[in-house]
Scaffold this motif. Structure first.
Motif, PDB file in Angstrom:
ATOM      1  N   ALA A  37      -4.345   1.756   9.724  1.00  0.00           N
ATOM      2  CA  ALA A  37      -2.690   1.566  10.114  1.00  0.00           C
ATOM      3  C   ALA A  37      -1.900   2.096   8.941  1.00  0.00           C
ATOM      4  N   PRO A  38      -0.912   2.754   9.369  1.00  0.00           N
ATOM      5  CA  PRO A  38       0.024   3.192   8.218  1.00  0.00           C
ATOM      6  C   PRO A  38       0.974   2.187   8.009  1.00  0.00           C
ATOM      7  N   ILE A  39       0.614   1.136   7.103  1.00  0.00           N
ATOM      8  CA  ILE A  39       1.453   0.054   6.554  1.00  0.00           C
ATOM      9  C   ILE A  39       1.574   0.076   5.139  1.00  0.00           C
ATOM     10  N   SER A  40       2.740  -0.684   4.621  1.00  0.00           N
ATOM     11  CA  SER A  40       2.859  -0.551   3.180  1.00  0.00           C
ATOM     12  C   SER A  40       2.184  -1.508   2.256  1.00  0.00           C
ATOM     13  N   PHE A  41       1.528  -2.653   2.963  1.00  0.00           N
ATOM     14  CA  PHE A  41       0.921  -3.442   2.114  1.00  0.00           C
ATOM     15  C   PHE A  41      -0.716  -3.484   2.983  1.00  0.00           C
TER      16      PHE A  41
END
Length: 78
Positions: A37-41
């Motif tokens: 998933a392209p998530i920041s955390f």
């Protein structure tokens, strides 16, 4: 524990089996979410997934131990 006092071996400790499977599925899902998933955390997911999978080992051990049977003769004093 009361959940392990059933007569049918297939019904013994079903609660621990379900908990172990849930922890495994959620942990694996978190791990895959952290990887793909392209998530920041993303690091939270990558680190918490294997921790949940490791904690599921506790339920797997409880499930296995709860399914063991000991003959009544072995429990009597000699």
């Amino acid at each position: 524990m009361d959940c392990c006092r059933r007569n049918n071996p297939n019904e013994r400790c079903a609660l621990f089996l379900v908990l172990a499977l849930i922890f495994d599925l959620i942990g694996f899902g978190l791990l895959l979410a952290g990887i793909f998933a392209p998530i920041s955390f993303w690091d939270f997911f990558i680190l918490s997934g294997p921790v949940l999978i490791f904690l599921s080992l506790i339920f797997w051990i409880f499930w296995y131990i709860g399914g063991l049977t000991v003959p009544y003769e072995d429990l009597l004093p000699k």
